[in-house]
Design a protein around this motif. Structure first.
Motif, PDB file in Angstrom:
ATOM      1  N   ALA A  11       0.773  -1.294  -0.054  1.00 55.49           N
ATOM      2  CA  ALA A  11       0.017   0.025   0.152  1.00 55.49           C
ATOM      3  C   ALA A  11       0.654   1.411  -0.137  1.00 55.49           C
ATOM      4  O   ALA A  11       0.448   2.483   0.013  1.00 55.49           O
ATOM      5  N   LEU A  12       2.066   1.329  -0.036  1.00 60.02           N
ATOM      6  CA  LEU A  12       3.084   2.283  -0.075  1.00 60.02           C
ATOM      7  C   LEU A  12       3.042   2.616  -1.779  1.00 60.02           C
ATOM      8  O   LEU A  12       2.836   1.666  -2.378  1.00 60.02           O
ATOM      9  N   PRO A  13       3.610   3.945  -1.898  1.00 62.36           N
ATOM     10  CA  PRO A  13       3.750   4.204  -3.510  1.00 62.36           C
ATOM     11  C   PRO A  13       4.586   3.254  -4.181  1.00 62.36           C
ATOM     12  O   PRO A  13       5.574   2.715  -3.885  1.00 62.36           O
ATOM     13  N   ALA A  17      11.490   6.587  -5.514  1.00 58.38           N
ATOM     14  CA  ALA A  17      11.817   7.507  -4.707  1.00 58.38           C
ATOM     15  C   ALA A  17      10.875   8.015  -3.837  1.00 58.38           C
ATOM     16  O   ALA A  17      11.323   8.194  -2.538  1.00 58.38           O
ATOM     17  N   THR A  18       9.523   7.959  -4.212  1.00 62.64           N
ATOM     18  CA  THR A  18       8.452   8.439  -3.178  1.00 62.64           C
ATOM     19  C   THR A  18       8.279   7.343  -1.982  1.00 62.64           C
ATOM     20  O   THR A  18       8.020   7.647  -0.873  1.00 62.64           O
ATOM     21  N   ARG A  19       8.647   6.060  -2.361  1.00 58.39           N
ATOM     22  CA  ARG A  19       8.334   5.070  -1.796  1.00 58.39           C
ATOM     23  C   ARG A  19       9.316   5.126  -0.354  1.00 58.39           C
ATOM     24  O   ARG A  19       9.093   4.865   1.004  1.00 58.39           O
ATOM     25  N   ALA A  20      10.636   5.442  -0.646  1.00 54.03           N
ATOM     26  CA  ALA A  20      11.475   5.587   0.330  1.00 54.03           C
ATOM     27  C   ALA A  20      11.172   6.574   1.264  1.00 54.03           C
ATOM     28  O   ALA A  20      11.552   6.562   2.394  1.00 54.03           O
ATOM     29  N   VAL A 433      -1.386   4.595   3.805  1.00 51.75           N
ATOM     30  CA  VAL A 433      -1.877   5.399   2.817  1.00 51.75           C
ATOM     31  C   VAL A 433      -1.516   6.949   2.996  1.00 51.75           C
ATOM     32  O   VAL A 433      -1.276   7.654   2.186  1.00 51.75           O
ATOM     33  N   ASP A 434      -1.599   7.293   4.140  1.00 51.69           N
ATOM     34  CA  ASP A 434      -1.494   8.623   4.763  1.00 51.69           C
ATOM     35  C   ASP A 434       0.186   8.916   4.621  1.00 51.69           C
ATOM     36  O   ASP A 434       0.668   9.859   4.075  1.00 51.69           O
ATOM     37  N   ALA A 435       1.043   7.934   4.889  1.00 44.36           N
ATOM     38  CA  ALA A 435       2.278   8.031   4.605  1.00 44.36           C
ATOM     39  C   ALA A 435       2.704   8.276   3.141  1.00 44.36           C
ATOM     40  O   ALA A 435       3.574   9.130   2.808  1.00 44.36           O
ATOM     41  N   GLY A 436       2.075   7.515   2.315  1.00 42.86           N
ATOM     42  CA  GLY A 436       2.066   7.692   0.855  1.00 42.86           C
ATOM     43  C   GLY A 436       1.925   9.070   0.185  1.00 42.86           C
ATOM     44  O   GLY A 436       2.567   9.767  -0.635  1.00 42.86           O
ATOM     45  N   LEU A 441       3.982  14.793  -1.360  1.00 42.84           N
ATOM     46  CA  LEU A 441       4.180  16.182  -0.994  1.00 42.84           C
ATOM     47  C   LEU A 441       5.428  16.427  -0.856  1.00 42.84           C
ATOM     48  O   LEU A 441       6.101  17.532  -1.342  1.00 42.84           O
ATOM     49  N   VAL A 442       6.298  15.694  -0.311  1.00 42.65           N
ATOM     50  CA  VAL A 442       7.663  16.003  -0.024  1.00 42.65           C
ATOM     51  C   VAL A 442       8.468  15.739  -1.338  1.00 42.65           C
ATOM     52  O   VAL A 442       9.310  16.554  -1.462  1.00 42.65           O
TER      53      VAL A 442
END
Length: 472
Positions: A11-13, A17-20, A433-436, A441-442
């Motif tokens: 469920a992470l991106p 790069a975004t997943r990290a 999901v919120d972490a993703g 945004l980061v």
């Protein structure tokens, strides 16, 4: 036989790069306590703390998501152990019920039900093979063996899951005996009731007169008049407050909150007492009483939860055969802007008032709900609920509402479940999901990593706590 494996990045991106970044953000929340302020677990489960009887009774029979998928493929609720009101023939062998579920495991591919079940089976019970016709009996034996152990009794699991507080949903006519037991045993701050008065606010219900008479018996207040009815409701709310309640819960079909004059409310109430109320008056009275519930929340500090827009028991034949809430509930289009206007005009800026609004009509996220929460201090947006507490539903929620309401006009994640062992799975999914979302945004240089980490913790823990703090 297929293995049951859970990837650490589920469920992470997908973008590396975004997943990290998401891994780091998720790491800040994965072990935080669970704040479960909108649940439907029966308090008796924890008060009695008896072992769960068997895998079918735990996973299959009470799970509406699971049952409706099997029914959509031709299964009969009676064959899945759901009791009938007339005492007709129902499957009572839990192993056979479990086999039928396992035979339909493939039906849940891509659904949140599968996500939750995989988490429950693997993380809670140590299952390493997927359900299927070829594994059903072995899985049943493994789960039955685990359920017999002290570590898998309800209170032990409650502690293991890291639940800090769990709110139940309770009838205003309940004397809350299980909550009294829990309080006497030192669990009074861990498991709290929620005041759910819907049955008393719809005056055209067949059992309404009898219920209002019972309200009079419980309170010692004459409910023969509208004024007495209001005072009796206030009295029952006080009982719930004394028992630790933090909120009320309202599952009306619509959102109308137009107040009636005292004379008009009294007229409708009197007609209902004689069984002569018409549907239009009954609907108007229900809307009026939502306005009155908000007024009472200003008086006693209970947070008001509203989740409209569901047509209950759509399958009337199933409802007749199996009883209320077994006829499959279906969402309907819902309007908030005009419906909530009277309530928000009266109480939306009152510092004593807090209303949390849920929806299963996501077309209203950016058009109505986010703009409303973005202007009225008393209003917060509840977490994606029911058909929307899914990976993609949660992502759409954040993308649709953050532009206007931000993060801090929401409650963060509070689960909505009757399935006790699914609670950690639901919170884990929301945190991923919120972490993703925050990681994106980061990665797009729209948010600093330090802000993303802080926001993630707020969404997972601080906002649920502050949103449901009693307003006194």
């Amino acid at each position: 036989m297929r293995p049951l494996l859970l990837d650490d990045d589920r469920a992470l991106p997908a973008d590396p790069a975004t997943r990290a970044v998401a891994r780091e953000v998720y790491g800040a929340t994965r072990d935080l306590p669970l704040v479960c302020m909108h649940g439907h677990v029966d308090a008796a489960v924890l008060a009695q703390d008896r072992p769960f009887s068997d895998p079918a009774s735990l996973f299959v029979v009470p799970d509406h998501y699971l049952l409706r998928m099997l029914v959509s493929q031709g299964a009969d609720l009676r064959d899945l152990g759901v009791a009938t009101t007339g005492g007709g023939t129902v499957e009572t062998d839990p192993r056979e019920i479990w086999r039928r579920f396992c035979a339909g495991w493939h039906l849940f591919r891509g659904t949140p039900t599968r996500y939750w079940l995989e988490h429950e089976l693997h993380e809670v019970f140590g299952v390493t093979t997927q359900p299927g016709e070829d594994t059903a009996d072995a899985l049943y034996d493994h789960l039955a063996d685990q359920l017999a152990k002290p570590d898998f009794r309800p209170r032990a699991l409650f502690e293991r899951f890291g639940i800090e507080v769990l709110a139940t949903t309770d009838s205003p006519l309940s004397t809350l005996p299980d909550h009294a037991t829990l309080r006497d045993q030192g669990w009074g701050e861990k498991v709290v009731p929620t005041f759910r008065p819907d049955a008393l606010l719809y005056v055209d219900r067949p059992a309404w007169v009898a219920d209002v008479d019972r309200l009079a018996e419980l309170t010692g207040i004459d409910t023969g008049t509208y004024d007495g009815f209001g005072e009796a409701l206030r009295a029952r709310r006080r009982v719930f407050v004394e028992a630790g309640a933090m909120a009320t819960d309202h599952g009306h079909l619509g959102t109308d909150t137009t107040p009636l004059s005292p004379a008009e409310a009294g007229r409708v109430y009197a007609a209902a007492r004689t069984g002569q109320v018409d549907p239009a008056d009954a609907a108007a009275f229900a809307g009026h009483m939502l306005h009155e519930m908000a007024r009472m929340s200003c008086e006693d500090g209970l947070v008001m939860q509203l989740h409209p827009g569901v047509l209950r028991d759509h399958d009337r034949a199933a409802r007749a055969l199996h009883g209320p809430d077994q006829g499959f509930d279906i969402p309907v289009a819902t309007e908030f802007t005009r419906g909530l206007r009277p309530l928000l005009e009266s109480f939306g800026r009152d510092p004593r008032f807090r209303i949390v609004v849920f929806t299963v009509d996501e077309t209203t996220y950016s058009r109505e709900l986010a703009p409303l929460a973005g202007v009225y201090p008393a209003m917060r947006l509840g977490a994606p609920w029911w058909f929307l507490d899914t990976p993609d539903g949660m992502r759409r929620f954040r993308e649709a509402i953050t532009d206007t309401a931000g993060f801090y006009n929401t409650t963060g994640f509070v689960d909505d479940t009757r399935a006790f062992v699914s609670i950690p799975a639901r919170h884990d999914l929301a945190r991923r999901v919120d972490a993703g979302h925050l990681a994106r945004l980061v990665a797009e240089h729209r948010l600093g990593l330090d802000e993303a980490l802080e926001t993630a913790v707020d969404l997972a823990y601080n906002l649920p706590r502050s949103s449901y703090a009693r307003r006194t």
